[in-house]
Design an enzyme around this catalytic site. Structure first.
Site, PDB file in Angstrom:
ATOM      1  N   LYS A   1       0.833  -1.195   0.000  1.00  0.00           N
ATOM      2  CA  LYS A   1       0.000   0.000   0.000  1.00  0.00           C
ATOM      3  C   LYS A   1       0.876   1.258   0.000  1.00  0.00           C
ATOM      4  CE  LYS A   1      -3.596  -2.021   3.012  1.00  0.00           C
ATOM      5  NZ  LYS A   1      -4.808  -1.872   2.196  1.00  0.00           N
TER       6      LYS A   1
ATOM      7  N   ARG B   1      -9.928 -11.866   2.957  1.00  0.00           N
ATOM      8  CA  ARG B   1     -10.863 -12.924   2.543  1.00  0.00           C
ATOM      9  C   ARG B   1     -10.182 -14.289   2.521  1.00  0.00           C
ATOM     10  NH1 ARG B   1     -12.007  -9.779  -2.858  1.00  0.00           N
ATOM     11  NH2 ARG B   1     -11.483  -8.152  -1.352  1.00  0.00           N
TER      12      ARG B   1
END
Length: 460
Positions: free
Chosen positions: A240, A314
């Protein structure tokens, strides 16, 4: 100020809660001296205004709290908390002005004005205590306040002091407090217990990945809570930018909210069998980090192509959900700070949720409105299933295109739950600016609504 109600006493000052539109009618019921004092001090009943009204000897005889009008209250979660934060130190009892159906929410909001994250620095807290209003379940509200404080503390704690091992310790402490069992599988033990995607996501960190499991209760419906415990998310090799990494200490907000809900359930001794599963990892960068293009095999046997290592939540949830489903629970609930797409869709203040059960959705939505813990249903939209099927593997962890990111993530997770009823929350768990009863920082989203809906959802 602890998150408890003040003891009833003659010294508690009566508090009249005044709507701006009802001020004149209220003044007509009091003498000219009261009217002169209120007018001289400019009290109009605006939301958050407070005023102490002296008696004949000059000491305060009662207090006023502005309650605004219906439109201004609709803009605040806990309208009375605005006055609670402004009142001078002391204890107060609500003498008039709050509808009976609003008392529990307003009392909870008042208690939460006493919260501040002060682990590293002394913080100012509201100093006004509240005597529990008649007709409310004071003990229950105190339980909710302590659980909310736990959620906020866990999310607010920096990743250096809230890694996988500290999250495990929080589970163990709670288990010890309520007589629950707690077991942890860590490091290469995850491979031995067939939890390969949890291992893959966390193996590059110097703090071992783990799955923490807590069990409580021996009778009643089976409820399993699964919380995303990514204690810091760099994005992995798809790292990021700094601005996106700034709040990643809160990427374990799903685990924090699950633990808050678990605390409520156990403290209130709900008649159910509770199982809590928390995959706790740090998504770090190292030579053994999982890579874009890798294909992982999950606990369920489904293969997953990695098209973005920043879609790691996830993956760890998938293994935990497969494990949850093997226990044949009556309901599985997952909570996760999962997608930015959810924030684009509904903003920071709403907690989107997914379920195939219309009855459960209605029960949850009604409960959320009653307890001021807002949620919003989004669909498991099956035409989007093809977007998570890459062709070279069973599933894609980060479909291209950029549309419906929260929905495709929810569809991905649903693939790992079989016959069990399933509900998923894609939460933010962060208050961006201070609001009455809600300090800036970590926040519970969904647990109070779920708690209120569980009796209908599970026939308790």
């Amino acid at each position: 100020m602890s998150l408890t109600f003040a003891a009833p006493s003659d010294g508690a000052l009566p508090l009249h809660v005044i709507e701006s539109t009802g001020l004149e009618a209220w003044l007509d019921q009091h003498g000219p001296d009261v009217r002169s004092w209120i007018e001289a001090n400019g009290f109009t009943g605006a939301l958050g205004q407070v005023l102490l009204v002296p008696g004949p000897g000059g000491a305060p005889e009662f207090a006023l709290a502005g309650y605004g009008d219906a439109a201004s209250r609709a803009r605040k979660r806990f309208p009375l908390a605005a006055a609670a934060e402004a009142l001078p130190k002391g204890d107060y009892r609500i003498a008039s002005g709050v509808a009976p159906e609003a008392l529990e929410v307003e009392a909870f909001g008042w208690l939460m004005t006493g919260y501040a994250f002060d682990r590293y620095k002394t913080q100012n807290k509201a100093k006004a205590g509240l005597v529990a209003p008649e007709g409310i379940d004071a003990a229950r509200i105190e339980v909710l306040a302590r659980a909310e404080a736990l959620i906020r503390d866990l999310v607010n704690t920096p990743a250096a002091d809230m890694g996988p091992e500290q999250l495990q310790a929080a589970c163990e402490d709670m288990a010890a407090e309520f007589g629950a069992s707690c077991e942890t599988v860590a490091g290469d033990g995850l491979l031995e217990r067939n939890l390969p995607m949890i291992h893959a996501v966390g193996r590059a960190a110097d703090r071992a990945p783990r799955l923490v499991e807590m069990n409580w209760g021996t009778s009643g419906p089976k409820l399993t809570l699964v919380g995303k415990g990514v204690c810091f998310d760099t994005g992995g090799l798809d790292i990021k930018p700094a601005v996106a990494m700034a709040l990643m200490k809160k990427d374990m907000g799903g685990a924090a909210n699950v633990l808050g809900l678990a605390r409520m359930i156990m403290a209130l001794n709900l008649p159910l069998q509770l199982r809590v599963l928390i995959p706790a990892v740090e998504n770090a960068v190292a030579g053994n980090a999982f890579r874009p293009g890798d294909i992982l095999t999950s606990r369920k046997g489904l293969t997953v192509e990695i098209n973005n290592t920043d879609a790691e939540g996830r993956l760890v949830l998938a293994d935990a959900l497969a494990l949850a489903d093997e226990g044949a629970p009556d309901l599985v609930v997952s909570m996760a700070t999962l997608t930015g797409a959810a924030r684009v869709a509904v903003g920071a203040d709403l907690a989107p949720f997914y379920t195939d059960d219309d009855g459960a959705a209605l029960a949850l939505s009604r409960a959320a409105a009653r307890v001021a813990d807002p949620v919003w249903r989004l669909p498991f939209h099956e035409p989007y299933e093809t977007q998570i099927e890459p062709g070279v593997a069973d599933l894609d962890n980060a479909p291209s295109g950029g549309f419906a990111g929260s929905i495709t993530a929810a569809l991905f997770l649903r693939r790992f739950v079989g016959d069990s009823a399933y509900m998923h929350f894609d939460i933010y768990s962060w208050q961006q600016t201070k609001e009455p009863g809600r300090s800036k920082g970590g926040l519970g989203q969904g647990p109070r609504a779920l708690l209120a809906a569980l009796p209908e959802m599970l026939n308790l």
